[in-house]
Enzyme design. Structure first.
Site, short mmCIF file in Angstrom:
data_model
loop_
_atom_site.label_atom_id
_atom_site.label_comp_id
_atom_site.label_asym_id
_atom_site.label_seq_id
_atom_site.Cartn_x
_atom_site.Cartn_y
_atom_site.Cartn_z
N GLU A 1 1.57 8.48 -6.84
CA GLU A 1 0.22 8.30 -7.28
C GLU A 1 -0.32 9.44 -6.76
O GLU A 1 -1.53 9.80 -6.87
CB GLU A 1 -0.18 7.04 -7.60
N SER A 2 -1.03 9.43 -4.90
CA SER A 2 -1.96 9.49 -4.11
C SER A 2 -1.51 11.40 -4.44
O SER A 2 -1.84 12.67 -3.53
CB SER A 2 -0.85 9.64 -2.80
#
Length: 263
Positions: free
Chosen positions: A53-54
């Site tokens: 998700e980063s």
């Protein structure tokens, strides 16, 4: 430990990794999901696309990441985009085949709690929180959940639903307008559970070698349903065990920990 010996955590990890097909686009959670997903990449699914998700897309870490912000994810990725693009374009755009999640607690309909144990306003334990899991659970085409099985984790009623599985069962998820397909497998250190196609209640469909049905039921906080055609999980092969142990040893060395992983 010889090639033919394996721990409960190892068979759980290998069994979870086998579910990922080659070329699958997988949104990965940190911890056990990341271990299983990277094991798949290192063995039978070299072209699996791991997304965190980063922002890393196509991450190929040499060691297991400590967090979604671990630099090795970006350094080894095919590309890195912004977190909003990960969620809006990839996840909400229907481009994620599998969401791979962990959990602190789960109920019979595969709803997940990673928020609190006890009352929300005065919890006994404050858990790490949601992160991107609610969106992954809601939007991915299917979801795999991996966690160790015991009565503290497999509970009759969650104190808080962080990420939706099938809510109250049946067609409740569809009625709530949640677009993704929902959980298709819960992989534990005792076996594999899958949702009933009608009621959506988790059912034990595969049991790990050496584990009894009584052990699994005893580790579950509700009256667990057992499939009529209950299967035995395939034991980990030598290649998978070697790849897993090498990955964990590299990770331990990089992070200054003892090798061997969990359990």
């Amino acid at each position: 430990m010889s090639e033919l010996e394996f721990s409960a955590t190892e068979i759980m990890t290998v069994a979870a990794s086998r579910l990922l097909g080659n070329g699958t686009v997988c949104f990965v959670g940190i911890g056990l999901p990341s271990t299983a997903a990277n094991l798949a990449r290192l063995t039978h699914a070299p072209d699996v696309v791991l997304i965190y998700e980063s922002g890393p897309i196509g991450a190929k870490p040499t060691v297991l990441p400590l967090s979604i912000g671990d630099g090795d994810l970006s350094l080894t990725a095919d590309t890195v985009v912004s977190t909003p693009e990960i969620f809006r374009y990839w996840l909400q755009g229907g481009r994620i085949d599998v969401g791979f999640l962990g959990a602190a607690q789960i109920d019979r309909f595969a709803n997940i709690n990673t928020t609190v144990i006890g009352p929300y306003d005065a919890p006994k334990v404050r858990l790490p929180g949601a992160g991107g899991a609610p969106e992954i659970a809601a939007q991915a085409k299917e979801v795999f959940i991996v966690l160790k099985q015991n009565k503290k984790a497999f509970v009759e009623k969650l104190p808080f639903i962080t990420s939706a599985g099938f809510l109250d069962g049946g067609d409740a998820r569809e009625k709530a307008g949640i677009p993704g397909g929902g959980p298709t497998a819960v992989i534990t250190d005792l076996g594999i559970l899958t949702p009933d196609p009608v009621t959506r209640e988790l059912t034990l469909t595969s049991i790990h070698p050496g584990v009894t049905v009584e052990q699994v039921k005893e580790a579950t906080g509700w009256d667990l349903k057992i499939a009529a055609d209950l299967k035995t999980t395939e034991i980990p092969d030598a290649a998978a065990l070697t790849a897993l142990r090498d990955l964990q040893a590299r990770t331990a060395k990089a992070h200054g920990q003892n090798a061997g992983g969990e359990g």
